[in-house]
Write an enzyme that holds these catalytic residues in place. Structure first.
Site, PDB file in Angstrom:
ATOM      1  CD  GLU A 239      -2.664   1.338   2.485  1.00 43.34           C
ATOM      2  OE1 GLU A 239      -3.036   2.493   2.780  1.00 43.34           O
ATOM      3  OE2 GLU A 239      -2.890   0.345   3.186  1.00 43.34           O
TER       4      GLU A 239
ATOM      5  CB  CYS B  80      -1.623   6.964   1.249  1.00 39.41           C
ATOM      6  SG  CYS B  80      -2.827   5.846   2.017  1.00 39.41           S
TER       7      CYS B  80
END
Length: 485
Positions: free
Chosen positions: A253, A287
């Site tokens: 990720e 993010c």
């Protein structure tokens, strides 16, 4: 009592002890620089001990009744609920997170553990027909083995647990290496929670160390079958290649450069609110944060004005203050990098309609308007309270600008025409995108993950169960086959 000072040890083989390294790690409050606690770091031998312990404990865990496993994981949620205020204080002290951020993160953690608690009851196999007479094919879903988890500093409590809990629920052993800026909330706190819940000693291990100390040993160690990494694309690329080279599955990720698209028919006031939350939650250190706000030209001037007005009202300061919305970024290096990005944006001709001041790790918001898609501001993940606003003319322009990035993690589209929004969303190369919502979304049963350089694999719900297990084919011949020779 549960506090940071009580969690400054390695958690290996079910025991709390100092690491064997000669080096110490200072855990500092990013708001005031205060030394919160100190760790004797783990060395390569500690990493080996942790993996060996996880491998042994996995066999013991495999003998536990699935319903008992479920009960143990649910007890982890109860422990968190019983200590929510202490955990909130840790998130504020170690991460510079606000009380709002802490509540948001703790809620995500509880939800993902509740979902993982169902995994022991979902280890289902299949029986398939065979091309051969008198034979059946059985597929058994089994644990992958031992999982190595490397977590980041921004949402470390959640982003560690997001891999740890499903891996445990699927029957694996785990070794967790938290980021050096979040060794407690991303590491030892989690060891404490699952230890108190009753997982076997050694099933979950936490090693607090530094890559300069252990090199590539965490990934290259022969025991782990999966390496789950959350962090920057640059580091994730290296870890992914290293994992594959050593025949391990990488789950990555990574970074994002999310576009928040405002069509001319959008509810402008709602879009402003959603865009502010999408960028400035936890100082923009997420993010999924909206790096680029794309606004159709008829709304552009009004949007920029209202957006700047709303952002300028956000309180910046001590994260312990309940009214604070924007606290410090995680460390001095990050603060200096953001200042450099802001200066470069100005030099490239972007218009700072709001220019924040900096004091230590406190960075006030900066909004750049009239940004063009090729500017570095629009191409790189900003990861702080800095944002760029880009005008566009047509739907095709918006899609082209949104796709003009090496990332593909999240996004949002605001429009009065919901189905039109969905059609636009389907044209954007991203793992996740949300119509009339924020870019920051994570739900326990919905597939989470990125495209392009934003990652590999999907987590949450059935996708986590798939990622942390493997299938073994066992065939049964009830008769005797005839052979040609």
């Amino acid at each position: 009592m549960l506090n940071i000072q009580s969690l400054n040890k390695q958690f290996i083989g079910g025991a709390w002890r100092d690491g064997k390294s000669m080096n110490k790690l200072g855990d500092r409050n990013p708001y005031n620089g205060e030394l919160i606690t100190e760790f004797q770091m783990a060395d390569v031998s500690d990493v080996d001990s942790a993996y060996q312990a996880a491998l042994r404990a996995k066999e013991e865990w495999g003998k536990v009744n699935p319903y008992k496993k479920r009960d143990i994981l649910e007890k982890a949620v109860t422990y968190i609920e019983d200590h929510e205020e202490e955990i909130t204080d840790m998130i504020i002290a170690e991460l510079g997170g606000t009380r709002l951020k802490a509540a948001f993160e703790i809620g995500l953690v509880k939800n993902i553990i509740k979902e993982a608690a169902t995994f022991p009851l979902r280890m289902e196999g299949r029986i398939l027909p065979s091309t051969e007479d008198g034979k059946e094919n059985r597929l058994y879903r089994i644990p992958a083995g031992v999982v190595g988890v490397i977590s980041p500093f921004n949402f470390p409590f959640f982003l560690s647990v997001k891999s740890v809990a499903p891996a445990l629920g699927a029957g694996n052993g785990v070794v967790l290496k938290p980021h050096e800026d979040s060794p407690v909330t991303g590491g030892t706190l989690i060891g404490k929670i699952f230890g108190e819940a009753g997982v076997p000693g050694g099933l979950l291990n936490v090693v607090v160390t530094d890559i300069k100390e252990i090199g590539d040993s965490f990934v290259e160690h022969p025991i782990p079958r999966i390496i789950s990494f959350t962090g920057s694309t640059k580091v994730g690329s290296y870890i992914g290649q290293l994992a594959v080279k050593n025949f391990k599955k990488p789950l990555l990720e990574l970074g994002g450069n999310s576009a928040f698209i405002v069509m001319e028919d959008a509810d402008i006031d709602y879009a402003v609110q959603a865009a502010v939350f999408s960028r400035f939650t936890h100082q923009g250190q997420i993010c999924m944060s909206a790096n680029r706000i794309l606004v159709q030209r008829p709304l552009y001037e009004e949007f920029v004005s209202k957006y700047a007005e709303k952002v300028s009202s956000l309180k910046v300061g001590d994260p312990r203050d309940p009214d604070t919305v924007i606290g410090p970024v995680i460390n001095e290096r990050q603060a200096e990098n953001l200042q450099s990005i802001i200066q470069r944006g100005i030099e490239l001709g972007a218009n700072p309609v709001l220019r924040g001041n900096a004091s230590g790790n406190l960075i006030e918001p900066t909004i750049f308007a009239d940004v063009t898609p090729e500017m570095v501001l629009a191409q790189e993940e900003l990861f702080g309270p800095v944002v760029c606003v880009i005008p566009f003319d047509t739907e095709e322009d918006a899609v082209a600008i949104a796709n003009d990035t090496r990332f593909g993690l999240s996004g949002a589209i605001h429009t009065a025409n919901l189905e039109k929004g969905v059609e636009i969303a389907k044209k954007i190369h991203t793992g996740m995108i949300h119509v009339n919502d924020i870019t920051i979304n994570d739900e326990p049963i919905v597939a989470f993950g990125g495209e392009k350089q934003s990652g590999l694999g999907r987590l949450n719900g059935e996708w986590s169960l798939d990622e942390f297990t493997t299938l073994q084919w066992v065939s049964v011949n009830f008769g005797q086959r005839k052979f040609p020779y």
